[in-house]
Design a protein around this motif. Structure first.
Motif, PDB file in Angstrom:
ATOM      1  N   PHE A 126       0.797  -1.223   0.000  1.00  0.00           N
ATOM      2  CA  PHE A 126       0.000   0.000   0.000  1.00  0.00           C
ATOM      3  C   PHE A 126       0.833   1.279   0.000  1.00  0.00           C
ATOM      4  O   PHE A 126       0.288   2.376  -0.002  1.00  0.00           O
ATOM      5  N   ASP A 176      -8.762  -0.459  -1.113  1.00  0.00           N
ATOM      6  CA  ASP A 176      -8.191   0.661  -1.870  1.00  0.00           C
ATOM      7  C   ASP A 176      -9.201   1.095  -2.930  1.00  0.00           C
ATOM      8  O   ASP A 176      -9.505   0.348  -3.853  1.00  0.00           O
ATOM      9  N   ALA A 199      -8.094   2.768   2.314  1.00  0.00           N
ATOM     10  CA  ALA A 199      -7.415   3.838   1.590  1.00  0.00           C
ATOM     11  C   ALA A 199      -8.257   4.295   0.412  1.00  0.00           C
ATOM     12  O   ALA A 199      -8.999   3.502  -0.185  1.00  0.00           O
ATOM     13  N   ASN A 200      -8.133   5.562   0.078  1.00  0.00           N
ATOM     14  CA  ASN A 200      -8.739   6.113  -1.150  1.00  0.00           C
ATOM     15  C   ASN A 200     -10.224   5.789  -1.258  1.00  0.00           C
ATOM     16  O   ASN A 200     -10.722   5.532  -2.357  1.00  0.00           O
ATOM     17  N   TYR A 230      -7.029   5.992   5.577  1.00  0.00           N
ATOM     18  CA  TYR A 230      -6.003   6.768   4.887  1.00  0.00           C
ATOM     19  C   TYR A 230      -6.616   7.366   3.627  1.00  0.00           C
ATOM     20  O   TYR A 230      -7.206   6.626   2.817  1.00  0.00           O
ATOM     21  N   ARG A 231      -6.516   8.659   3.464  1.00  0.00           N
ATOM     22  CA  ARG A 231      -7.063   9.326   2.284  1.00  0.00           C
ATOM     23  C   ARG A 231      -8.493   8.880   1.988  1.00  0.00           C
ATOM     24  O   ARG A 231      -8.824   8.546   0.848  1.00  0.00           O
TER      25      ARG A 231
HETATM   26  C1  LIG Z   1      -4.615   5.862  -3.798  1.00  0.00           C
HETATM   27  O1  LIG Z   1      -4.728   6.672  -4.951  1.00  0.00           O
HETATM   28  C2  LIG Z   1      -3.513   7.267  -5.373  1.00  0.00           C
HETATM   29  C3  LIG Z   1      -3.819   8.229  -6.485  1.00  0.00           C
HETATM   30  O2  LIG Z   1      -4.543   7.592  -7.476  1.00  0.00           O
HETATM   31  C4  LIG Z   1      -2.557   6.170  -5.780  1.00  0.00           C
HETATM   32  O3  LIG Z   1      -1.325   6.727  -6.157  1.00  0.00           O
HETATM   33  C5  LIG Z   1      -2.333   5.247  -4.596  1.00  0.00           C
HETATM   34  O4  LIG Z   1      -1.531   4.161  -4.978  1.00  0.00           O
HETATM   35  C6  LIG Z   1      -3.663   4.714  -4.098  1.00  0.00           C
HETATM   36  N1  LIG Z   1      -3.507   3.834  -2.966  1.00  0.00           N
HETATM   37  C7  LIG Z   1      -2.988   4.184  -1.780  1.00  0.00           C
HETATM   38  C8  LIG Z   1      -2.922   3.113  -0.752  1.00  0.00           C
HETATM   39  O5  LIG Z   1      -2.609   5.296  -1.520  1.00  0.00           O
END
Ligand SMILES: *[C@@H]1O[C@H](CO)[C@@H](O)[C@H](O)[C@H]1NC(C)=O
Ligand SMILES: *[C@@H]1O[C@H](CO)[C@@H](O)[C@H](O)[C@H]1NC(C)=O
Ligand SMILES: *[C@@H]1O[C@H](CO)[C@@H](O)[C@H](O)[C@H]1NC(C)=O
Ligand SMILES: *[C@@H]1O[C@H](CO)[C@@H](O)[C@H](O)[C@H]1NC(C)=O
Ligand SMILES: *[C@@H]1O[C@H](CO)[C@@H](O)[C@H](O)[C@H]1NC(C)=O
Ligand SMILES: *[C@@H]1O[C@H](CO)[C@@H](O)[C@H](O)[C@H]1NC(C)=O
Ligand SMILES: *[C@@H]1O[C@H](CO)[C@@H](O)[C@H](O)[C@H]1NC(C)=O
Ligand SMILES: *[C@@H]1O[C@H](CO)[C@@H](O)[C@H](O)[C@H]1NC(C)=O
Ligand SMILES: *[C@@H]1O[C@H](CO)[C@@H](O)[C@H](O)[C@H]1NC(C)=O
Length: 434
Positions: A126, A176, A199-200, A230-231
């Motif tokens: 990740f 993710d 995440a995301n 996270y994010r």
């Molecule tokens: C989240 O999104 C970003 C931008 O698209 C990407 O670079 C990243 O790998 C993704 N995953 C995490 C765990 O941040």
């Protein structure tokens, strides 16, 4: 795998279900006392296709191929069923980020293999604090429920990690890019590390999740946090229990401004695909209970100076903000700190932390309706709210915190805090952090 087509999709229904195959009803989510910021609407029943997954059933042979086939076959409007009383062994890292409009009904047990060499080489990375996962889950409008169990086979990881702290222990649920989704009614056991890394993601509800797993050897089950986000924005966690874990919920700000407020509301049933990242939300924990753990509600931030918690966990520097989070309604029992803000994470030297205050700000945080008893570890303290400077934190509020230490004290260590908004017994006596 057997695919069943239901009448709603075809004029002539072809029904191939055997007497023992059952489909779980969608969980009915209720969201009191707080209403969700964005209402969650239940998607249509997905009757078009149902994939019942077979397993080898010997507890050893990898069932990943049939699982992946079922996910592909019944994606986009169908559902997959992990059958009741079946055990599914997973020995292959699978990318499940393609999911879209699907129900995943886990009635049986999913067990990850104990091949630490394979997993370390093949788990998903990740890119944040060495987080890796067995699988990567993502997509839109994904409903996962069914009352089954997901077991990370953690014992071998606890023992391996004790011998080598650089062992990359996978998290159980690696998420993710998951949006407008619900994960409910599951028992999660023996995660090698965190139980969830989210995440995301946006608008994800975790409901009625029962987490437990304790080491049976002398090596502790370390870093078995319940949820790490996270994010992500719009994450709701409610009606859940964690027993014998580590941190309950950690917020990782990360190296750039991120962490728009996370929603953590009790919300109404999940809904239409809502893909926009919303920025004005708060996060609420509803009805979460926590036993035998180190931290209840916690926000931790590395200070602005290089710091190391251990060889494999280092940080320091980086800015951003954490804003608009509400932790509401948590029952704790034998937990070291009930509430915690720590802007000196990983830096044991408090003087050094205060010399290099964190540029990451923390604001509009509410802790309310906490009940229970802490452990003896930090007695007489029950919590700690420490900012690295008086500019780093604003509008931190605590109300209705009915928590005691075993000997009846209710002290909270407060540093650089506006004490007028804290309905707590603040003290200057420092006893450290986990
Ligand atoms: C989240 O999104 C970003 C931008 O698209 C990407 O670079 C990243 O790998 C993704 N995953 C995490 C765990 O941040
Ligand atoms: C599962 O096992 C229980 C206990 O052995 C049994 O009562 C039940 O009928 C089984 N269910 C199915 C669907 O096989
Ligand atoms: C790993 O799991 C297999 C299959 O269950 C078992 O035979 C083996 O003893 C386990 N290995 C270890 C080191 O626990
Ligand atoms: C709180 O969560 C527990 C565990 O899921 C559940 O049994 C209980 O009904 C919930 N209570 C409320 C008030 O929602
Ligand atoms: C905080 O979240 C609430 C929704 O729960 C929203 O109405 C408010 O605008 C947010 N405040 C900020 C500063 O983002
Ligand atoms: C917490 O740990 C204690 C001591 O090990 C144990 O007796 C108790 O049952 C645990 N609590 C729960 C809810 O399992
Ligand atoms: C984990 O991250 C640290 C930095 O925080 C790094 O030094 C270390 O090499 C990483 N370990 C592994 C196994 O990737
Ligand atoms: C903590 O940091 C300060 C400031 O750099 C230094 O003077 C002090 O010796 C350090 N204390 C310890 C115990 O290392
Ligand atoms: C509670 O215990 C702590 C140490 O564990 C002690 O310092 C404190 O005086 C005790 N307070 C009371 C009221 O007994």
């Amino acid at each position: 795998m057997k695919t069943t087509l239901w009448g709603a999709c075809l004029a002539m229904a072809i029904v191939l279900v055997t007497a023992t195959d059952e489909i779980s009803p969608r969980p009915s989510l209720s969201f009191s006392p707080k209403a969700p910021y964005h209402a969650v609407v239940q998607p249509e029943q997905r009757r078009c296709k149902t994939c019942f997954i077979d397993s080898h059933g010997d507890g050893v042979t990898d069932d990943s191929p049939s699982i992946l086939n079922a996910f592909k076959e019944c994606n986009d409007g169908g559902r997959v069923v992990f059958r009741k009383n079946y055990t599914y062994v997973i020995g292959t890292a699978m990318d499940w980020t393609f999911l879209n409009h699907i129900d995943i009904d886990i009635q049986g047990e999913i067990l990850f293999t104990n091949d630490t060499t394979y997993w370390q080489a093949n788990s998903f990375k990740f890119g944040f604090q060495n987080v890796t996962s067995f699988f990567k889950l993502g997509g839109n409008d994904v409903w996962i429920y069914g009352g089954g169990t997901v077991d990370g086979n953690g014992q071998i990881w606890y023992d391996t990690h004790a011998k080598d702290i650089y062992t990359l222990r996978p998290v159980l649920f690696g998420i993710d890019g998951l949006h407008d989704s619900v994960i409910s009614d599951l028992a999660l056991r023996y995660s090698p590390q965190y139980y969830h890394f989210v995440a995301n993601s946006t608008n994800v509800v975790f409901n009625n999740i029962d987490i437990a797993g304790r080491s049976t050897s002398k090596h502790e089950a370390k870093n078995t946090d319940g949820w790490d986000t996270y994010r992500s924005d719009g994450v709701t966690i409610q009606n859940s229990v964690i027993n014998n874990g580590d941190a309950q919920l950690n917020q990782h700000p990360g190296p750039e401004p991120l962490l728009q407020r996370l929603t953590r509301h009790q919300r109404r049933l999940a809904g239409p695909v809502r893909r926009h990242l919303r920025h004005r939300r708060r996060r609420v924990v509803g009805n979460v209970s926590l036993h035998n753990a180190s931290d209840g509600a916690r926000i931790k931030v590395w200070p602005n100076t290089p710091s190391a918690l251990s060889g494999d966990l280092q940080g320091g520097g980086g800015d951003g903000r954490v804003r608009n989070i509400t932790y509401s309604g948590m029952v704790i029992d034998n937990v070291d700190y009930t509430i915690e803000i720590d802007q000196c994470y990983g830096q044991k030297n408090l003087t050094l932390c205060l010399e290099y205050p964190s540029p990451l700000t923390i604001s509009d945080i509410v802790f309310e309706r906490f009940r229970g008893r802490t452990s003896k570890k930090y007695q007489p303290l029950i919590g700690a709210l420490a900012c690295s400077s008086d500019k780093a934190c604003s509008n931190i509020r605590a109300e209705d915190i009915d928590v005691m230490s075993p000997n009846g004290t209710r002290d909270v260590y407060c540093l650089n805090m506006d004490r007028t908004s804290l309905d707590l017994t603040c003290t200057d006596k420092y006893k450290g952090f986990n």
